[in-house]
Every structure is written in C-alpha cells, then in structure tokens.
Design a protein around this motif. Structure first.
Motif, PDB file in Angstrom:
ATOM      1  N   ALA A 198       0.830  -1.202   0.000  1.00  0.00           N
ATOM      2  CA  ALA A 198       0.000   0.000   0.000  1.00  0.00           C
ATOM      3  C   ALA A 198       0.861   1.246   0.000  1.00  0.00           C
ATOM      4  CB  ALA A 198      -0.929   0.000   1.206  1.00  0.00           C
ATOM      5  N   ALA A 199       1.968   1.211   0.735  1.00  0.00           N
ATOM      6  CA  ALA A 199       2.857   2.371   0.773  1.00  0.00           C
ATOM      7  C   ALA A 199       3.430   2.644  -0.604  1.00  0.00           C
ATOM      8  CB  ALA A 199       3.979   2.130   1.777  1.00  0.00           C
ATOM      9  N   GLU A 200       3.843   1.588  -1.301  1.00  0.00           N
ATOM     10  CA  GLU A 200       4.389   1.768  -2.642  1.00  0.00           C
ATOM     11  C   GLU A 200       3.317   2.299  -3.587  1.00  0.00           C
ATOM     12  OE1 GLU A 200       5.898  -2.030  -3.617  1.00  0.00           O
ATOM     13  OE2 GLU A 200       7.761  -1.791  -2.483  1.00  0.00           O
ATOM     14  N   ARG A 201       2.106   1.769  -3.420  1.00  0.00           N
ATOM     15  CA  ARG A 201       1.015   2.236  -4.272  1.00  0.00           C
ATOM     16  C   ARG A 201       0.737   3.704  -4.014  1.00  0.00           C
ATOM     17  NH1 ARG A 201      -2.216  -1.303  -2.870  1.00  0.00           N
ATOM     18  NH2 ARG A 201      -3.541  -0.234  -1.362  1.00  0.00           N
TER      19      ARG A 201
ATOM     20  N   ALA B 234       0.971   2.465 -13.910  1.00  0.00           N
ATOM     21  CA  ALA B 234       1.998   1.672 -13.229  1.00  0.00           C
ATOM     22  C   ALA B 234       1.533   1.268 -11.838  1.00  0.00           C
ATOM     23  CB  ALA B 234       3.297   2.464 -13.144  1.00  0.00           C
ATOM     24  N   ALA B 235       0.875   2.190 -11.138  1.00  0.00           N
ATOM     25  CA  ALA B 235       0.358   1.875  -9.805  1.00  0.00           C
ATOM     26  C   ALA B 235      -0.666   0.743  -9.880  1.00  0.00           C
ATOM     27  CB  ALA B 235      -0.272   3.124  -9.183  1.00  0.00           C
ATOM     28  N   ALA B 236      -1.516   0.780 -10.911  1.00  0.00           N
ATOM     29  CA  ALA B 236      -2.526  -0.269 -11.069  1.00  0.00           C
ATOM     30  C   ALA B 236      -1.891  -1.621 -11.346  1.00  0.00           C
ATOM     31  CB  ALA B 236      -3.478   0.106 -12.202  1.00  0.00           C
ATOM     32  N   SER B 237      -0.779  -1.630 -12.078  1.00  0.00           N
ATOM     33  CA  SER B 237      -0.158  -2.896 -12.471  1.00  0.00           C
ATOM     34  C   SER B 237       0.540  -3.593 -11.311  1.00  0.00           C
ATOM     35  CB  SER B 237       0.853  -2.649 -13.596  1.00  0.00           C
ATOM     36  OG  SER B 237       1.963  -1.907 -13.114  1.00  0.00           O
ATOM     37  N   THR B 238       0.786  -2.867 -10.215  1.00  0.00           N
ATOM     38  CA  THR B 238       1.534  -3.447  -9.091  1.00  0.00           C
ATOM     39  C   THR B 238       0.660  -3.672  -7.874  1.00  0.00           C
ATOM     40  OG1 THR B 238       2.208  -1.238  -8.366  1.00  0.00           O
ATOM     41  CG2 THR B 238       3.697  -2.423  -9.848  1.00  0.00           C
TER      42      THR B 238
ATOM     43  N   ASP C 172      -3.338  -5.316  -6.320  1.00  0.00           N
ATOM     44  CA  ASP C 172      -4.563  -6.073  -6.535  1.00  0.00           C
ATOM     45  C   ASP C 172      -5.799  -5.260  -6.165  1.00  0.00           C
ATOM     46  OD1 ASP C 172      -3.119  -8.262  -7.373  1.00  0.00           O
ATOM     47  OD2 ASP C 172      -3.015  -9.167  -5.378  1.00  0.00           O
ATOM     48  N   ASN C 173      -5.608  -3.961  -5.987  1.00  0.00           N
ATOM     49  CA  ASN C 173      -6.705  -3.085  -5.585  1.00  0.00           C
ATOM     50  C   ASN C 173      -7.529  -2.708  -6.816  1.00  0.00           C
ATOM     51  OD1 ASN C 173      -7.874  -0.226  -5.098  1.00  0.00           O
ATOM     52  ND2 ASN C 173      -7.462  -1.038  -3.048  1.00  0.00           N
ATOM     53  N   ILE C 174      -8.793  -3.124  -6.821  1.00  0.00           N
ATOM     54  CA  ILE C 174      -9.658  -2.883  -7.979  1.00  0.00           C
ATOM     55  C   ILE C 174      -9.874  -1.398  -8.201  1.00  0.00           C
ATOM     56  CG2 ILE C 174     -12.002  -3.184  -8.873  1.00  0.00           C
ATOM     57  CD1 ILE C 174     -12.050  -5.915  -7.496  1.00  0.00           C
ATOM     58  N   GLU C 175     -10.038  -0.645  -7.114  1.00  0.00           N
ATOM     59  CA  GLU C 175     -10.305   0.783  -7.247  1.00  0.00           C
ATOM     60  C   GLU C 175      -9.134   1.520  -7.892  1.00  0.00           C
ATOM     61  OE1 GLU C 175     -12.240   4.443  -7.118  1.00  0.00           O
ATOM     62  OE2 GLU C 175     -12.947   2.371  -7.073  1.00  0.00           O
ATOM     63  N   THR C 176      -7.924   1.096  -7.597  1.00  0.00           N
ATOM     64  CA  THR C 176      -6.751   1.706  -8.225  1.00  0.00           C
ATOM     65  C   THR C 176      -6.766   1.459  -9.729  1.00  0.00           C
ATOM     66  OG1 THR C 176      -5.449   1.353  -6.219  1.00  0.00           O
ATOM     67  CG2 THR C 176      -4.232   1.798  -8.237  1.00  0.00           C
ATOM     68  N   ALA C 177      -7.075   0.234 -10.124  1.00  0.00           N
ATOM     69  CA  ALA C 177      -7.136  -0.092 -11.553  1.00  0.00           C
ATOM     70  C   ALA C 177      -8.262   0.666 -12.239  1.00  0.00           C
ATOM     71  CB  ALA C 177      -7.317  -1.597 -11.725  1.00  0.00           C
ATOM     72  N   ARG C 178      -9.391   0.779 -11.550  1.00  0.00           N
ATOM     73  CA  ARG C 178     -10.519   1.527 -12.124  1.00  0.00           C
ATOM     74  C   ARG C 178     -10.144   2.985 -12.348  1.00  0.00           C
ATOM     75  NH1 ARG C 178     -14.812   4.816 -11.146  1.00  0.00           N
ATOM     76  NH2 ARG C 178     -13.952   5.389  -9.125  1.00  0.00           N
TER      77      ARG C 178
ATOM     78  N   SER D 282     -10.020  -5.567 -15.441  1.00  0.00           N
ATOM     79  CA  SER D 282     -10.831  -6.727 -15.781  1.00  0.00           C
ATOM     80  C   SER D 282     -10.245  -8.005 -15.183  1.00  0.00           C
ATOM     81  CB  SER D 282     -10.930  -6.856 -17.303  1.00  0.00           C
ATOM     82  OG  SER D 282     -11.856  -7.846 -17.664  1.00  0.00           O
ATOM     83  N   SER D 283      -8.907  -8.103 -15.134  1.00  0.00           N
ATOM     84  CA  SER D 283      -8.280  -9.302 -14.561  1.00  0.00           C
ATOM     85  C   SER D 283      -8.533  -9.398 -13.060  1.00  0.00           C
ATOM     86  CB  SER D 283      -6.776  -9.295 -14.833  1.00  0.00           C
ATOM     87  OG  SER D 283      -6.121  -8.297 -14.060  1.00  0.00           O
ATOM     88  N   LEU D 284      -8.719  -8.249 -12.407  1.00  0.00           N
ATOM     89  CA  LEU D 284      -8.991  -8.228 -10.969  1.00  0.00           C
ATOM     90  C   LEU D 284     -10.463  -8.447 -10.662  1.00  0.00           C
ATOM     91  CD1 LEU D 284      -6.748  -5.172  -9.989  1.00  0.00           C
ATOM     92  CD2 LEU D 284      -6.253  -7.589  -9.561  1.00  0.00           C
ATOM     93  N   ASP D 285     -11.325  -8.144 -11.628  1.00  0.00           N
ATOM     94  CA  ASP D 285     -12.768  -8.309 -11.437  1.00  0.00           C
ATOM     95  C   ASP D 285     -13.355  -8.821 -12.747  1.00  0.00           C
ATOM     96  OD1 ASP D 285     -15.408  -8.232 -10.791  1.00  0.00           O
ATOM     97  OD2 ASP D 285     -15.499  -6.072 -10.384  1.00  0.00           O
TER      98      ASP D 285
END
Length: 552
Positions: free
Chosen positions: A23-26, A51-55, A57-63, A86-89
């Motif tokens: 989470a800190a890195e994100r 890049a943050a989304a790729s590292t 598993d947080n769906i909201e970050t990817a969204r 999509s891979s996360l959800d």
C-alpha cells in the motif's frame, strides 16, 4: 494547486498506508502521478497511474487508472489499465467497455471488434454496452472507423436492437446512407423500429432532399411516449429541413410544458438564430444560462454574439468560463485567437497553457492549437515538437499528421512534408482531406501535376461540394496551363468560399489570361478583407513585379 479532480481519491488511498509495504508503494506511485498531472506532465502522470494499477490487486486503483487514462485520451494506456481492472474483477462489464472504446478510438478496427465481442457475447451486457457508447462516444473517434466496426458487429448480432441501431447511426455519420438504410430496415424486421430509429430515418430523408416523405409518412411519426429530448430533436429536424415556422411552434408548445428544460431552451435559441432573430436568440441563451443547464452552450453562443458585435473583451471572458462540454476546445481556441489578434500570439499561447494547467484533461488536445499558433508565427521547431509529442500518444491522429506536414511545408522541407502526407493517404485512403492535402501540395510545390490531379479528383468524388477541393482542382489545372478550365473551377470555389487564398489563385489565373483589370479589382477587394494573408500578399507582389501578361 491546479489539478483537483483526483485529489479525493488520493486521500482515500493515503488511508491504506497502514495496510503494509504494498500500500505504501502504491500510495507513492499515486502521489507521483498526481504531482506529474499537477505540473502539466500528462504523459508521466497517466503512466504513473497505470503503473500503480499494475503493481496492486486493488480494484479501485485499476478503475481510477483506467478512467484517468481514458479521459486524458491515452488509448493504449487506457486499454492496458482496463485489462488490469478486468483481470482483478472478471465479472465487471465496465473495464471491457473502456478497453473496447479506447481500442476503437485508437483506430484499431479489428481490435475494437474483438474487444466489443467480449462484451456482446454476454446477452445481458449488450444493453449496458449500448448505453455506454451513448455516454462515451467522444471526440477523437473517426466516423469511418466507427461505421466499419459497428457494421461488422451488427452483421453478427443482427437480433440485438441497440447494436443494429448503432450501426445505422454510425453509417449515417460516415455519410454511408445505403448502409444506414440497410440497418434501419433490419430494425423493422426485428420489430425494433423505435423513436430513435424514426428520428434517424427522418434525418436521412432530409439529407436526401425527400422532405415531404420525411414529415408525412405515418411510419415516421414519434410515439406518444417520446421523451422531451426526442421531441426537441424532431423540432430541430424541422429546422434542418428549413421549416422554421413549424419548428418554432413545436418548441413553443414544449416550452409551455417544460419552461425550465435546458434542451428546450437551447433548441429554441438555436432555431431563433437560424431564423435571423438575433435579439430573441440572445435572450433565450441568457435564459438557458440562468437555468443552470447546458451552461457551456449558453456561454459559447453568447460569446459568439459578443464577437459579432466586436465586443472582444466580453467574448474573451465568456469563452474563458467554458471548462467542459462539447464547446470547450473550440471556445479556448477562439479565445486564443482573439488574444493573438489583440496582444500577440505569446498571450494566446499563455492562455492555452494556463487553461490546460487548470483543466489537464484538455491539455493534449489544446497542444495542437498551440502548435498551430507557433507554426503560423514561424516558430516551426516549437510547433513540430508539439506535434511529435501528440503523435507519440496518438500516432494515427489525422489532424495532427496533417498539421505536422503543413509545418514542414512552411519550413520549405518539401520532401519531408510530402512523405508525411503520403503516409496519411496510405493510412486513410478514403479521406478527402488527406487526398486533397497531398494533391494540392504536389500541384503547388512540385511538378507532379498528373499525380496531383488524380488525388484531387478522388477527393472531389468523395466531397464534390467542398470549396477547398474545388480550389485545388482549379489550381492544378492552372499549373498544367489549362487557364480557362482553371478559372471555371476557381470562380466556383470563390463563390462558395471567398477566402484570401482562393482569391489569390483566381486573381493569378485572371492575370495570366490577360484580364488584369478584373484581377486587380478582385485582389484589392480580398486584400482589404485580409491584408495579412501570406499567399495573397506574395501573389500581389509577384504579379506587380511581373507586369501585365503577354497576350497571345
């Protein structure tokens, strides 16, 4: 702090720091992303979000990464982020839709079809997909790309009404009336010819100058359940068919029932403007502004009224208030050109940069306006740098490619410009604009006249009433020594569009034919209207230096 739209999300993410090192890195990546966006580094900011989304598993970050990349127009990154989401959800429809739309906007037709099929193969998701298209069908999507993709999809999903309707609508936007009619007939076959289809049918009939059929055929009347928006569209179609009286009656009835409806107020103002009722139109746009709906439209047209009355400061203030909606880019471009005329192009550049800092999602698009201003003021290297940066993100952007080629021409780098123009024609062989640009350049700056004429003739087949292409045809005929034929085309172009460059071409043909008095009168009239036009100025100087033509 100039970039605020994603700040609430960043604050929420900051609360996740206690969850551990990941989470800190994100949080660090997201902070980097927002800092880059704040400083105007749109590419770096969006890349950091993705890049943050790729590292994680947080769906909201990817969204959020998907929405950020998509809204800023970075299609490749938007697709990448959407695939991560999509891979996360894997049950979510939205990431697949964003990926499909971004792929379409990038110009990858086959990829877009594959992406849409991942959604449409799930029947319950089809309606959601069509609603999404209505909401997200934004600037940057070429009409011919959309028509090809949805035509292909409708052939497979022939029983899905919203897909078939979208194919008809996209075909109409691409001026392929035959395909549009074919898909409208399919809607009738599956008993799905609703009010939206009726409105599209009416528009096609008007464009084909079959107005009587458009408004008398019972099958084309709207249902009793038609929405206010659809009734407004019908009124506007009456206006499009030049039946302004009926359009105004329809809108008056709607305004009695819905006095504060923004769609009704806007349509009323537009029809009044078309009818030449300037004062009434201005009052209706003021009422629209007071209503709080469609503010951008109200401000835009009120600014245009101010421009028409030469109240440039008021126009500038009104344009500068538009920060979203369909008129935002044109408004800021017009504001920039007003500033350029008033106090110089550096102030215009500053305006566009400042607006982009405050509204980063428009920064990439407005960089093209900055490039055009630099090129017009002979800062060619700065213009080319901006075009290159834009094309690094949107490599198939026709307008940017043509702008780059035009800037190279201004630098007298003719071979390089022609190479770019040829690349655009290869990429978009049915683009009248690209064909004409290459054809005119070959006619004007080389001696490849036969190739030039073939390109211009093809452009004319696609757009026979386009004054710019008609001018090009006249100019290539002149360059081939066919003065009489050239004059006929150029007179036709000038009648449609009395532009300084067209005047320069026509004046030169008249001069070469020995009609110096008529040529001088035409050129002087054009010079009074536009004394700064470089083509006109160069033509007048050269003809004066050459003296009267030698009559044969």
């Amino acid at each position: 702090m100039k970039f605020l739209i994603y700040r609430p999300f960043a604050v929420v993410l900051a609360l996740l720091v206690c969850a551990g090192v990941g989470a800190a890195e994100r949080g660090s990546s997201l902070a980097k992303a927002e800092r880059a966006l704040t400083e105007g580094d749109y590419v770096g900011g969006v890349e950091a979000y993705v890049a943050a989304a790729s590292t994680t598993d947080n769906i909201e970050t990817a969204r959020q990464a998907t929405l950020t990349a998509y809204d800023f127009g970075f299609d490749k990154l938007a697709t990448e982020a959407a695939e991560r989401w999509s891979s996360l959800d894997d049950t979510a429809v939205k990431p697949k839709l964003y990926a499909a739309m971004a792929t379409l906007r990038s110009g990858d037709r086959k990829g877009a079809v594959r992406a849409w099929r991942t959604v449409l193969d799930t029947p319950e998701a089809a309606q959601t997909a069509c609603e999404f298209v209505e909401q997200k069908f934004v600037r940057g999507i070429r009409a011919d790309d959309a028509a090809w993709v949805f035509d292909t999809l409708a052939a497979r999903y022939r029983d899905v009404p919203c897909v078939v309707y979208r194919a008809a609508s996209a075909a109409a936007s691409a001026n392929d009336d035959e395909a549009a009619e074919r898909w409208l007939d399919r809607l009738r076959d599956i008993d799905a010819f609703d009010d939206e289809a009726r409105l599209l049918q009416i528009a096609l009939l008007i464009d084909d100058e079959e107005v009587d059929q458009a408004f008398t055929d019972e099958t084309l009347r709207l249902s009793d359940a038609a929405s206010v928006r659809q009734q407004v569209q019908l009124a506007l179609l009456n206006a499009r068919a030049e039946d302004l009286e009926n359009a105004q009656v329809m809108l008056e009835l709607l305004r009695d029932e819905h006095p504060d409806d923004a769609e009704v107020l806007e349509a009323t103002a537009l029809v009044q403007l078309q009818a030449g009722e300037i004062d009434a139109s201005r009052e209706s746009f003021l009422a629209l502004l007071d209503s709080g709906g469609k503010t951008g439209s109200a401000l835009y047209y009120l600014a245009r009224f101010a421009e028409g009355q030469r109240r440039q400061d008021q126009a500038l203030r009104l344009y500068s208030q538009i920060d979203s909606g369909e008129f935002v880019l044109d408004a800021q471009q017009r504001a920039a050109f007003l500033l350029s005329d008033r106090s110089g192009f550096i102030d215009a550049i500053d305006h566009l940069e400042g607006f982009s800092d405050r509204n980063p999602r428009y920064g990439l698009d407005l960089s093209l306006s900055r490039a055009a201003l630099y090129a017009q003021n002979e800062f060619y290297d700065q213009a080319l740098e901006l075009y290159s940066a834009y094309l690094a993100i949107r490599p198939r952007a026709e307008f940017a490619l043509l702008g780059k080629a035009d800037t190279l021409l201004r630098k007298d780098e003719i071979d390089e410009a022609v190479d770019v123009f040829r690349g655009v024609v290869k990429m978009y062989p049915e683009s009248a604009n690209a064909l004409n640009s290459l054809g005119y350049t070959l006619a004007d700056r080389t001696r490849k006249f036969r190739e030039a004429e073939k390109l211009i003739d093809k452009a004319l087949e696609l757009e026979p009433d386009n004054a710019a292409i008609i001018d090009s045809k006249g100019w290539v005929l002149f360059r081939r020594g066919k003065y009489k034929d050239a004059r006929e085309y150029l007179e036709r172009a000038y009648e449609q569009f009395p532009d300084a460059e067209v005047a320069a071409h026509l004046g030169e043909v008249m001069w070469k034919m020995g009609d110096e008095e008529a040529a001088r009168e035409l050129l002087q009239e054009a010079y009074r209207r536009d004394p700064a036009d470089p083509t006109l100025r160069e033509t007048i100087r050269r003809l004066m230096d050459e003296g009267p033509a030698t009559r044969s």
